[in-house]
Design a protein around this motif. Structure first.
Motif, PDB file in Angstrom:
ATOM      1  N   TYR B 486     -14.129 -22.433   4.255  1.00  0.00           N
ATOM      2  CA  TYR B 486     -13.279 -22.123   3.113  1.00  0.00           C
ATOM      3  C   TYR B 486     -13.793 -20.815   2.507  1.00  0.00           C
ATOM      4  N   THR B 487     -12.873 -19.890   2.323  1.00  0.00           N
ATOM      5  CA  THR B 487     -13.267 -18.585   1.767  1.00  0.00           C
ATOM      6  C   THR B 487     -12.491 -18.309   0.500  1.00  0.00           C
ATOM      7  N   LYS B 488     -13.198 -17.932  -0.516  1.00  0.00           N
ATOM      8  CA  LYS B 488     -12.555 -17.523  -1.770  1.00  0.00           C
ATOM      9  C   LYS B 488     -13.215 -16.211  -2.168  1.00  0.00           C
ATOM     10  N   ASN B 489     -12.459 -15.127  -2.038  1.00  0.00           N
ATOM     11  CA  ASN B 489     -12.981 -13.790  -2.316  1.00  0.00           C
ATOM     12  C   ASN B 489     -14.282 -13.553  -1.558  1.00  0.00           C
ATOM     13  N   ARG B 490     -15.395 -13.412  -2.286  1.00  0.00           N
ATOM     14  CA  ARG B 490     -16.644 -13.054  -1.610  1.00  0.00           C
ATOM     15  C   ARG B 490     -17.525 -14.251  -1.313  1.00  0.00           C
ATOM     16  N   THR B 491     -16.971 -15.444  -1.448  1.00  0.00           N
ATOM     17  CA  THR B 491     -17.774 -16.628  -1.161  1.00  0.00           C
ATOM     18  C   THR B 491     -17.166 -17.371   0.029  1.00  0.00           C
ATOM     19  N   ARG B 492     -18.017 -17.728   0.954  1.00  0.00           N
ATOM     20  CA  ARG B 492     -17.548 -18.443   2.145  1.00  0.00           C
ATOM     21  C   ARG B 492     -18.445 -19.649   2.382  1.00  0.00           C
ATOM     22  N   ILE B 493     -17.801 -20.793   2.568  1.00  0.00           N
ATOM     23  CA  ILE B 493     -18.535 -22.030   2.836  1.00  0.00           C
ATOM     24  C   ILE B 493     -18.090 -22.542   4.197  1.00  0.00           C
ATOM     25  N   GLN B 494     -19.055 -22.826   5.045  1.00  0.00           N
ATOM     26  CA  GLN B 494     -18.710 -23.373   6.355  1.00  0.00           C
ATOM     27  C   GLN B 494     -19.503 -24.648   6.598  1.00  0.00           C
ATOM     28  N   ILE B 495     -18.804 -25.693   6.980  1.00  0.00           N
ATOM     29  CA  ILE B 495     -19.466 -26.962   7.297  1.00  0.00           C
ATOM     30  C   ILE B 495     -19.112 -27.313   8.734  1.00  0.00           C
ATOM     31  N   SER B 496     -20.122 -27.625   9.519  1.00  0.00           N
ATOM     32  CA  SER B 496     -19.855 -27.940  10.921  1.00  0.00           C
ATOM     33  C   SER B 496     -20.808 -29.020  11.406  1.00  0.00           C
ATOM     34  N   TYR B 497     -20.422 -29.632  12.496  1.00  0.00           N
ATOM     35  CA  TYR B 497     -21.255 -30.656  13.105  1.00  0.00           C
ATOM     36  C   TYR B 497     -21.194 -30.463  14.614  1.00  0.00           C
ATOM     37  N   GLY B 498     -22.333 -30.584  15.268  1.00  0.00           N
ATOM     38  CA  GLY B 498     -22.267 -30.447  16.712  1.00  0.00           C
ATOM     39  C   GLY B 498     -23.619 -30.492  17.399  1.00  0.00           C
ATOM     40  N   ARG B 499     -23.516 -30.409  18.723  1.00  0.00           N
ATOM     41  CA  ARG B 499     -24.712 -30.416  19.580  1.00  0.00           C
ATOM     42  C   ARG B 499     -24.886 -28.997  20.121  1.00  0.00           C
ATOM     43  N   ASN B 500     -26.110 -28.502  20.041  1.00  0.00           N
ATOM     44  CA  ASN B 500     -26.365 -27.116  20.445  1.00  0.00           C
ATOM     45  C   ASN B 500     -27.360 -27.063  21.586  1.00  0.00           C
ATOM     46  N   ARG B 501     -27.059 -26.253  22.560  1.00  0.00           N
ATOM     47  CA  ARG B 501     -27.881 -26.119  23.766  1.00  0.00           C
ATOM     48  C   ARG B 501     -29.141 -25.309  23.456  1.00  0.00           C
ATOM     49  N   ALA B 502     -30.228 -25.650  24.128  1.00  0.00           N
ATOM     50  CA  ALA B 502     -31.436 -24.826  24.010  1.00  0.00           C
ATOM     51  C   ALA B 502     -31.163 -23.492  24.691  1.00  0.00           C
ATOM     52  N   GLY B 503     -31.672 -22.444  24.129  1.00  0.00           N
ATOM     53  CA  GLY B 503     -31.444 -21.144  24.767  1.00  0.00           C
ATOM     54  C   GLY B 503     -31.793 -20.011  23.825  1.00  0.00           C
ATOM     55  N   TYR B 504     -31.454 -18.832  24.265  1.00  0.00           N
ATOM     56  CA  TYR B 504     -31.786 -17.662  23.476  1.00  0.00           C
ATOM     57  C   TYR B 504     -30.647 -17.295  22.543  1.00  0.00           C
ATOM     58  N   ILE B 505     -30.980 -17.151  21.269  1.00  0.00           N
ATOM     59  CA  ILE B 505     -30.015 -16.660  20.296  1.00  0.00           C
ATOM     60  C   ILE B 505     -30.297 -15.178  20.136  1.00  0.00           C
ATOM     61  N   CYS B 506     -29.275 -14.376  20.397  1.00  0.00           N
ATOM     62  CA  CYS B 506     -29.484 -12.928  20.381  1.00  0.00           C
ATOM     63  C   CYS B 506     -28.678 -12.289  19.261  1.00  0.00           C
ATOM     64  N   SER B 507     -29.252 -11.290  18.674  1.00  0.00           N
ATOM     65  CA  SER B 507     -28.556 -10.519  17.660  1.00  0.00           C
ATOM     66  C   SER B 507     -28.969  -9.068  17.860  1.00  0.00           C
ATOM     67  N   GLY B 508     -27.992  -8.219  18.068  1.00  0.00           N
ATOM     68  CA  GLY B 508     -28.301  -6.801  18.253  1.00  0.00           C
ATOM     69  C   GLY B 508     -29.193  -6.529  19.460  1.00  0.00           C
ATOM     70  N   GLY B 509     -29.131  -7.397  20.470  1.00  0.00           N
ATOM     71  CA  GLY B 509     -29.904  -7.145  21.672  1.00  0.00           C
ATOM     72  C   GLY B 509     -31.338  -7.636  21.618  1.00  0.00           C
ATOM     73  N   VAL B 510     -31.709  -8.292  20.511  1.00  0.00           N
ATOM     74  CA  VAL B 510     -33.030  -8.903  20.394  1.00  0.00           C
ATOM     75  C   VAL B 510     -32.804 -10.419  20.383  1.00  0.00           C
ATOM     76  N   CYS B 511     -33.646 -11.166  21.102  1.00  0.00           N
ATOM     77  CA  CYS B 511     -33.395 -12.600  21.260  1.00  0.00           C
ATOM     78  C   CYS B 511     -34.577 -13.437  20.780  1.00  0.00           C
ATOM     79  N   ARG B 512     -34.261 -14.626  20.258  1.00  0.00           N
ATOM     80  CA  ARG B 512     -35.304 -15.606  19.969  1.00  0.00           C
ATOM     81  C   ARG B 512     -34.881 -16.926  20.602  1.00  0.00           C
ATOM     82  N   TYR B 513     -35.867 -17.736  20.958  1.00  0.00           N
ATOM     83  CA  TYR B 513     -35.563 -19.005  21.588  1.00  0.00           C
ATOM     84  C   TYR B 513     -35.238 -20.055  20.532  1.00  0.00           C
TER      85      TYR B 513
END
Lengths: 162, 528
Positions: B486-513
Motif C-alpha cells: 500500500y502506497t500513500k505519497n511517500r510512504t509504502r508498506i509491504q507485507i509478504s509471506y513466503g519461502r526463500n531459497r538460500a543463495g546470493y543476494i546481489c545489489s549493484g554487482g556486489v553479493c552477500r549470502y
C-alpha cells in the motif's frame, strides 16, 4: 514491535510539519557534464523520477510518462528529469538505454547516489514534483500502472496557481 | 528499545523545533525504513532459526539552511535479519549513529566534517557507500574539502577512518582527487574532455595482533598507496571513459597468503542516438581487491568498488546463479545494444529490442589447476518488448548462462538456458494485471526450474502478488511467495509471506549470502 510502531508514528507526526526544497547537488548529465541541480529549477515545474537498469517498475513508469507526454504537455508546460542511480557497473548501459528509449527527458546520472541520498530516497521507484521555486510539492513511492497520473495532476494544479 | 524510541523522538523534536522557530529558510527532511521478518520453522528447507525475529531499521534526518547542511542517520538492528554479516560479528552494536555530518557548500568551495560518502574516479581505488540490501556502510568518518577553480580544475581531499559494519575500522585513509577540464581550458566546442587523477593512502599498524605475522606474508610497513589516472570523453553521440589504477604490495583478500602489487583497467565506450543505444564496458582486475582492515573479513570490508560487470535481471530464474567478481584476477566485459522502433502515428505502439553479452575469464594461467585461462562467466541474452496498444504489452527473454562454480580453479562449468514470457494487461486507467512464466533448462547443478508470478495493480495505492519457483529435479521444493503493498505519497508498506531459497543476494554487482528461510515480512519506507 510495539516500540517499533511508536518510532514510526513519531516519524510520521513530523512528516507533515516540514517542506523540502530540491537540494543542490552536482551530478552528471547525458553529455557527461557535471551540473548543479539548482540549474534545473526556475522556469518550469519538474517531474523527477529515479530509475535504474535493474528496477523494472521504474522503467515502466518512465515509459508510461513518455507515452503520454504529448497529451500531458497540452495541459501544462513542464520538464521530466530521469535520474539514473546506476553506478559504474551499469552506468554506460544506463546512458545508452536512456537514449535508446527515446525519452524526451533531461537525463541525469547519479553515479555515487549523492542526489538520491540528499533527497532521502530509500527505494526506487520514487518520483517528485518540484515547482518553479524549487519546492518539492509532491512525492510518490513505488509504481503501479496508472499511478503516473498523480504526477501530472499535481503539475497541472501547481501550474494553475503559478 | 525504550532508549531508542526516546532518543529518536528527542532528535525529531530538536530538529522540528528548529524548523518551527524558522531559522531563516531552513528545512528539515528525512526518511525512515524498516525491514522486519518473523521467521518460521520450515524443515523442508532446513530452516529452524533460534531467534524468530529480525528487524533492520534506519532513520535519517537532514537539516539544510542555505549553504549549510547537517544530518544524522541512526541504525537499529533488533536483531539484524538473517544473513546480514553485521549481525553475526562479535560485539556488534544493535543501535548506533551510522552517520552524521556538517557541511558548508559554496559555489567553488565545500567542506564536510562527519561521515563521507564519495568515490574517486570509477571507484577502482576508493568508494565509500551505503547499501542497505547488502548491509554495507563504508562511510569514512573524517573531513573532506573540495575546491573548484572555476570550471577548469577541481581538487578534492579527504582524511578519516572507514566504517566497518557497526563500528569504525582501526585503519585510516587519506587521499586526493584532481579533475581537469581540457574542454574549458582550451574552450573546445561540442567536445567534453576531462582528465582525472587520484591518490589514496591506507594506514594500518601491522603489530596489533601477535597471532598475525604480516611480515611473513610480504608486508613491510603500515602504509598502502593506491593511485589512478583517467580520461572522460564525449563528442556528439559518442562517449568514452577510461581509467588505469595501481596499488602497492598488499593482501587483496582476507585469505590471501602473499602480498602482491595490484592493478586494474576500466574502459567504457558508447554510441547513442534517438532510438539506439550501444555500450561496451571492459575491465581487467589483477589483485586489485583492497581491504578496509587487514585484520577483518566480510563483504563490507572493502575500500574500493569492483562490482560484477554483467547484466542485472529483474526475473527470478535469470538471477538464480549470479556472477561474483574475481578480484584476484579477471578479464572481460559486456556489450549492450538497445533499439526502439516506434509507430509514427501511435505513441502507444512500439518494439524494444535488447541484446547483451557479458563474458569473463581468469586473468592468469596459474589461477587454474589446468594451467589455462578458464571461463568464469558467459551470458548471451536478448529480450523483445512489444507495446501493442494502450492495454497490452508483452516481453520475451532468452538467456544462455555458463558459469564456473570453482571460480576458474577447475575446468568445470554449468550451463543454464532461461526462457521468460511476461504479459501486462491494463484493464482500465487504474487496474492492471501482469503475469510472468519462466523456465530454466539445465542438465547440471540443480537441474530444471519453473517459476510463475501474477501481479494485480490497483493504482495509485494497492498492489498484490503471488509467485512460486519450483525446482523440478534436485530438491523438488516450492519457493512460494505472496503479498501486497500500500502506497500513500511517500510512504509504502509491504507485507509478504513466503519461502526463500538460500543463495546470493546481489545489489549493484556486489553479493552477500543469504540462508534459506520461511517467514512473514513487513517492510515500510517513508520520507519527508
Amino acid at each position: 514491535m510495539k516500540n517499533l510502531f511508536s518510532l514510526l508514528c513519531c516519524v510520521m507526526v513530523y512528516c507533515g510539519a516540514t517542506a523540502q526544497s530540491l537540494p543542490n547537488v552536482r551530478v552528471e548529465n547525458a553529455d557527461g557534464e557535471v551540473i548543479s541541480t539548482s540549474s534545473l529549477t526556475g522556469s518550469k515545474p519538474l517531474i523527477i523520477s529515479y530509475w535504474s537498469i535493474a528496477c523494472k517498475p521504474c522503467l515502466q513508469e518512465l515509459n508510461a510518462i513518455n507515452d503520454q507526454l504529448e497529451e500531458w504537455r497540452e495541459k501544462a508546460d513542464f520538464d521530466v528529469v530521469a535520474v539514473s542511480i546506476d553506478d559504474v557497473r551499469l552506468r554506460a548501459t544506463a546512458k545508452a538505454r536512456a537514449a535508446a528509449m527515446d525519452w524526451d527527458f533531461i537525463c541525469l546520472f547519479d553515479i555515487n547516489q549523492s542526489l538520491k541520498r540528499a533527497m532521502n530516497v530509500s527505494q526506487t521507484p520514487q518520483s517528485f514534483v518540484v515547482d518553479t521555486a524549487g519546492n518539492i510539492v509532491f512525492s510518490h513511492s513505488g509504481y503501479t500502472p496508472g499511478s503516473e497520473q498523480l504526477l501530472i495532476d499535481k503539475v497541472i494544479e501547481i501550474s494553475k496557481k503559478e | 528499545m525504550k532508549h531508542l524510541v526516546l532518543m529518536i523522538a528527542g532528535l525529531c523534536g530538536i530538529a522540528t523545533a528548529n524548523a518551527q522557530i524558522n531559522l531563516g529558510k531552513g528545512y528539515l527532511s528525512g526518511s525512515f525504513e524498516t525491514n522486519t521478518i518473523y521467521y518460521l520453522n520450515d524443515s523442508k528447507i532446513g530452516s529452524e532459526p533460534t531467534d524468530h525475529f529480525g528487524s533492520n531499521n534506519y532513520l535519517k534526518l537532514d537539516y539544510t539552511l542555505g549553504r549549510f547542511s547537517a544530518g544524522i542517520q541512526a541504525d537499529a538492528y533488533l536483531p539484524a535479519l538473517l544473513g546480514y554479516e553485521l549481525g553475526e560479528r562479535p560485539g556488534a552494536n544493535h543501535f548506533y549513529l551510522s552517520s552524521k555530518y556538517i557541511q558548508w557548500a559554496d559555489t567553488n568551495f565545500e567542506v564536510l566534517v562527519g561521515d563521507i560518502f564519495d568515490q574517486f574516479g570509477n571507484g577502482l581505488v576508493f568508494r565509500s557507500y551505503e547499501d542497505r540490501q547488502l548491509g554495507i556502510n563504508t562511510g569514512v568518518e573524517g573531513i573532506r574539502g573540495i575546491y573548484r577553480f572555476g570550471n577548469y580544475v577541481s581538487v578534492k581531499g579527504l582524511y578519516g577512518r572507514p566504517r566497518l559494519y557497526t563500528k569504525y575500522a582501526d585503519s585510516w585513509v587519506r587521499g586526493a582527487n584532481v579533475n581537469v577540464s581540457l574542454t574549458d581550458i582550451f574552450a573546445m566546442d561540442n567536445v567534453l574532455l576531462t582528465l582525472e587523477g587520484s591518490y589514496l593512502n591506507r594506514h594500518e599498524a601491522l603489530d596489533k595482533d601477535a597471532m598475525r605475522d604480516f611480515a611473513a606474508l610480504g608486508l613491510t610497513g603500515p602504509d598502502l598507496n593506491l593511485y589512478s589516472g583517467g580520461i572522460n570523453f564525449n563528442w556528439k553521440n559518442l562517449f568514452f571513459r577510461g581509467e588505469y589504477a595501481g596499488k602497492g604490495k598488499d593482501l587483496p583478500t582476507a585469505v590471501a597468503e602473499k602480498a602482491v602489487n595490484g592493478r586494474a583497467v576500466l574502459g567504457e565506450i558508447g554510441y547513442s542516438r534517438k532510438g539506439l543505444g550501444v555500450s561496451g564496458t571492459f575491465r581487467m582486475l589483477d589483485n586489485m581487491g583492497t581491504l578496509i582492515s587487514l585484520y577483518e573479513t566480510g563483504t563490507g570490508n572493502v575500500l574500493n568498488y569492483l562490482p560484477a560487470i554483467t547484466r542485472q535481471y529483474t526475473y527470478m530464474l535469470a538471477n538464480l546463479n549470479p556472477y561474483q567478481v574475481n578480484v584476484e584476477g579477471e578479464l572481460g566485459g559486456q556489450i549492450d545494444v538497445s533499439y526502439r522502433l516506434r509507430n509514427r502515428e501511435d505513441r502507444y505502439r512500439y518494439w524494444i529490442f535488447h541484446g547483451n553479452l557479458s563474458n569473463f575469464y581468469t586473468l592468469r594461467r596459474e589461477q587454474s589447476q589446468t594451467g589455462n585461462r578458464e571461463l568464469l562467466w558467459l551470458d548471451m541474452n536478448f529480450d523483445v518488448e512489444r507495446q501493442w496498444n494502450r492495454k497490452w504489452k508483452t516481453t520475451f527473454l532468452f538467456s544462455f548462462q555458463e558459469w564456473n562454480p570453482h571460480h576458474g580453479f577447475k575446468h568445470r562449468t554449468y550451463v543454464s538456458n532461461i526462457f521468460v514470457a511476461d504479459v501486462t494487461y491494463k484493464i482500465d486507467h487504474k487496474k492492471s494485471i501482469r503475469a510472468e512464466l519462466q523456465y530454466l533448462l539445465s542438465d547440471e547443478y540443480e537441474g530444471d526450474w519453473v517459476a510463475g508470478l501474477v501481479e494485480f495493480g490497483l493504482a495509485p495505492h494497492w498492489s498484490f502478488y503471488i509467485s512460486d519457483m519450483y525446482n523440478k529435479d534436485l530438491t523438488k521444493t516450492n519457493y512460494y511467495n505472496g503479498g501486497f503493498s500500500y502506497t500513500k505519497n511517500r510512504t509504502r508498506i509491504q507485507i509478504s509471506y513466503g519461502r526463500n531459497r538460500a543463495g546470493y543476494i546481489c545489489s549493484g554487482g556486489v553479493c552477500r549470502y543469504s540462508p534459506a528461510y520461511t517467514g512473514c515480512n513487513i517492510a515500510i519506507t517513508s520520507s519527508f
